[in-house]
Design an enzyme around this catalytic site. Sequence first.
Site, PDB file in Angstrom:
ATOM      1  N   ASP A 103      82.066  20.382  78.618  1.00  0.00           N
ATOM      2  CA  ASP A 103      82.573  19.320  79.174  1.00  0.00           C
ATOM      3  C   ASP A 103      82.663  17.935  78.125  1.00  0.00           C
ATOM      4  O   ASP A 103      82.732  16.807  78.749  1.00  0.00           O
ATOM      5  CB  ASP A 103      81.655  18.743  80.491  1.00  0.00           C
ATOM      6  CG  ASP A 103      80.129  18.699  79.912  1.00  0.00           C
ATOM      7  OD1 ASP A 103      79.882  18.945  78.748  1.00  0.00           O
ATOM      8  OD2 ASP A 103      79.382  17.888  80.859  1.00  0.00           O
ATOM      9  N   GLU A 104      82.499  18.259  77.042  1.00  0.00           N
ATOM     10  CA  GLU A 104      82.703  17.060  76.086  1.00  0.00           C
ATOM     11  C   GLU A 104      83.481  17.518  74.793  1.00  0.00           C
ATOM     12  O   GLU A 104      83.507  18.650  74.270  1.00  0.00           O
ATOM     13  CB  GLU A 104      81.382  16.575  75.559  1.00  0.00           C
ATOM     14  CG  GLU A 104      80.447  17.664  74.913  1.00  0.00           C
ATOM     15  CD  GLU A 104      79.033  17.185  74.610  1.00  0.00           C
ATOM     16  OE1 GLU A 104      78.972  15.846  74.005  1.00  0.00           O
ATOM     17  OE2 GLU A 104      78.036  17.791  74.383  1.00  0.00           O
TER      18      GLU A 104
END
Length: 435
Positions: A103-104
């Site tokens: 998610d990054e």
Amino acid sequence: MERQIIHMDQDAFFVSVELRKNPDLVGKPVIVGGSSDRGVVTSCSYEARKYGVHAAMPGRMAKQLCPQAIFVRGNMDDYSKASHEITEIISERVPLFEKASIDEHFIDMTGMDRFFGCMKFASELRQTIIKEMGLPISFGLSVNKTVAKIGTNECKPNGEREIPFPEVRPFLNPLAVHKIPGIGDATYKKLSEMGVRKIQTLAEIPRDLMFKILGQHGLGLSQKANGIDLSPVVPYRERKSIGTQTTFESDSMDISKMKAILSGMVTNLTFDLRSQQKLTACITVTIRYSNFETVTQQARIPYTALDSFLINKAHDLFKKLYSKRMLLRLIGVKLSHLVSGFEQIGLYHTSEVEYDLYQAMDKVRAHYGIESVVKACIVKGPERDKNGKVIKFNPRKKIAENKLGDENENVEERKKSRIRTFINSDLGTATKLDG
């Protein structure tokens, strides 16, 4: 001073995906993870965080802190799909990026500021992701990865922040020292005992003293506290390992069941290896006793992706590990030292027949699902009554149960691997680990 690094991070990613699927949960304390005594919080909404709930917290504790919380069983397929789509959006618009986790992302926009403002570009990219994906995202823009990441964490949820070079030290100094990436519980405890609570205090400690206390790790933390991070944005990272582990619902000493679970784990992992055309040269088995003592054993092996060889190795390692007559609460397997390639089949070698069999099985699994072909030792035996007689299968009753289950259970959830179902229903929850 000349670098322009953007750190983009999804806000409560797993929860956000669940909210997108079920808008009725918006504004409510939602927890993704298990609610049982052995369950663990994987992600939680900001409404739940107000009660002190956080990731990696035991589900039982989360339920005590927030009794009204809504627990949702996670779906890794949905999260992986959303992550892939976000990565596609970023890859089409930026010159260089690194996917740091599911998610990054880190984005290197160095040198592009002469064509357009990096802050303006990052803001427009963020709005594009929000519009196309329907998922909240935050970002920080600064001169290196560390400051950009801290900036993202400070402007969450759903925010954006720029920290130019002259503002780096004024931005970092008043923050708590645990805001620096790489400071875990043990390091934070040691720093707290020294009276180091703020980043400014850490930055003022002499480098030789930091080396004496924490070694090379201490030198790295000292640099980060001073706003220095020379690590580059790496565009691609080779997958190093793949693994899975299971935390049991109740502690167990059933050796035959442990071996069956190990066989199921290895079977799933080797199927993944062959699907990705990879081989492994190292297998690691982990067990955790009921007193939380965790021990591991690993073995270097010839490069392979064959089930039978790795299953035998896993059983041998488990036999060496399980030296105490104590209950176990966790068991896990990891395959590492991965390389791309295919099995080397020697002339008159028995693995040639095996490999042909695995290829046929993989085709069936790829078409009908991984649960379509499993080893007999993994499948549970037939149900028996009190007298020990086998309970005959009743198709009408099964159809009625399936219809009732359709009303209360998502159809996708029931497509799980039979191996996973066996593990989950009897002992605990399985977690897949990637390195």
